[in-house]
Design an enzyme around this catalytic site. Sequence first.
Site, PDB file in Angstrom:
ATOM      1  N   THR A  57     -43.221 -24.805  -5.778  1.00 52.31           N
ATOM      2  CA  THR A  57     -44.563 -24.759  -5.300  1.00 52.31           C
ATOM      3  C   THR A  57     -44.624 -25.493  -3.994  1.00 52.31           C
ATOM      4  O   THR A  57     -43.602 -25.987  -3.532  1.00 52.31           O
ATOM      5  CB  THR A  57     -45.505 -25.402  -6.337  1.00 52.31           C
ATOM      6  OG1 THR A  57     -46.801 -25.027  -6.068  1.00 52.31           O
ATOM      7  CG2 THR A  57     -45.396 -26.884  -6.331  1.00 52.31           C
ATOM      8  N   LYS A  91     -51.610 -27.201 -10.313  1.00 51.64           N
ATOM      9  CA  LYS A  91     -50.515 -28.162 -10.266  1.00 51.64           C
ATOM     10  C   LYS A  91     -50.965 -29.563  -9.887  1.00 51.64           C
ATOM     11  O   LYS A  91     -50.142 -30.432  -9.615  1.00 51.64           O
ATOM     12  CB  LYS A  91     -49.471 -27.661  -9.283  1.00 51.64           C
ATOM     13  CG  LYS A  91     -48.983 -26.266  -9.633  1.00 51.64           C
ATOM     14  CD  LYS A  91     -48.260 -25.630  -8.495  1.00 51.64           C
ATOM     15  CE  LYS A  91     -48.005 -24.161  -8.793  1.00 51.64           C
ATOM     16  NZ  LYS A  91     -47.473 -23.466  -7.648  1.00 51.64           N
ATOM     17  N   GLY A 101     -49.517 -34.467  -8.435  1.00 54.48           N
ATOM     18  CA  GLY A 101     -49.127 -33.068  -8.297  1.00 54.48           C
ATOM     19  C   GLY A 101     -47.642 -32.950  -8.556  1.00 54.48           C
ATOM     20  O   GLY A 101     -46.889 -33.899  -8.345  1.00 54.48           O
ATOM     21  N   SER A 160     -40.967 -26.174  -2.572  1.00 51.52           N
ATOM     22  CA  SER A 160     -40.250 -25.257  -1.693  1.00 51.52           C
ATOM     23  C   SER A 160     -40.863 -25.158  -0.296  1.00 51.52           C
ATOM     24  O   SER A 160     -40.149 -24.985   0.679  1.00 51.52           O
ATOM     25  CB  SER A 160     -40.180 -23.874  -2.328  1.00 51.52           C
ATOM     26  OG  SER A 160     -41.483 -23.421  -2.635  1.00 51.52           O
ATOM     27  N   ALA A 186     -47.852 -21.493   3.314  1.00 47.91           N
ATOM     28  CA  ALA A 186     -47.986 -20.170   2.692  1.00 47.91           C
ATOM     29  C   ALA A 186     -47.609 -19.048   3.651  1.00 47.91           C
ATOM     30  O   ALA A 186     -47.137 -17.993   3.224  1.00 47.91           O
ATOM     31  CB  ALA A 186     -49.409 -19.965   2.175  1.00 47.91           C
ATOM     32  N   CYS A 196     -43.310 -19.876   3.720  1.00 44.59           N
ATOM     33  CA  CYS A 196     -42.513 -19.977   2.497  1.00 44.59           C
ATOM     34  C   CYS A 196     -42.866 -18.868   1.510  1.00 44.59           C
ATOM     35  O   CYS A 196     -44.027 -18.743   1.113  1.00 44.59           O
ATOM     36  CB  CYS A 196     -42.738 -21.344   1.842  1.00 44.59           C
ATOM     37  SG  CYS A 196     -41.854 -21.551   0.285  1.00 44.59           S
ATOM     38  N   THR A 237     -44.753 -19.806  -1.838  1.00 43.78           N
ATOM     39  CA  THR A 237     -46.053 -20.469  -1.695  1.00 43.78           C
ATOM     40  C   THR A 237     -47.107 -19.421  -1.376  1.00 43.78           C
ATOM     41  O   THR A 237     -46.872 -18.537  -0.565  1.00 43.78           O
ATOM     42  CB  THR A 237     -45.990 -21.513  -0.545  1.00 43.78           C
ATOM     43  OG1 THR A 237     -44.943 -22.442  -0.821  1.00 43.78           O
ATOM     44  CG2 THR A 237     -47.298 -22.246  -0.379  1.00 43.78           C
TER      45      THR A 237
END
Length: 181
Positions: A10, A42, A54, A133, A165, A168, A171
């Site tokens: 995540t 999360k 988290g 990640s 986002a 990756c 994400t």
Amino acid sequence: MNDQTTIRATTVLGLIRNGKAVLGADGQVTVGNTVMKHHSKKIRKMYKGSVLAGFAGSAADAFTLSEKFEARLEEYRGNFQRAAVELAKEWRTDKYLRRLEALLAVVNNEQALIISGTGDVIEPDDGIVAIGSGGSYALAAARMLMKHTDLSAREIVEEGLRTAAEICIYTNNNIVIEELD
């Protein structure tokens, strides 16, 4: 685990700015090359709403560690740093726990820490924590925004996660953000 069963998730990003602590994460869970879930949560508030935690890594492992951290917070009456250090020590030395594959990012209004299974408790110099990640991408974006804008802590976390986002593949843009009052 082979690539088809490896769970990748995540991006978690947290920081403290102007006395305000914020932690956010994306919602994607990926198994191998398949997105299995888009809206995973999360981030959790802990210890009477004074701590945010988290996680990144295996979900079951992360829940176990989150629960243990919360128990340590209760045991040490909210002493944030002591709870983190004691969890890291237990994580490193316990035969069962040291096999868990996860990282925790935790923040309160004064400190931001990363807790790892190798016994590390890392307090970044700039008060920004990022794991998962897409953590490096979110961290880079947040550092630049902290230096060169007057955005709020929440806005920086949101933009950092959106940047991750865009880069990756593990994400997504389904972002959950929590703030401490």
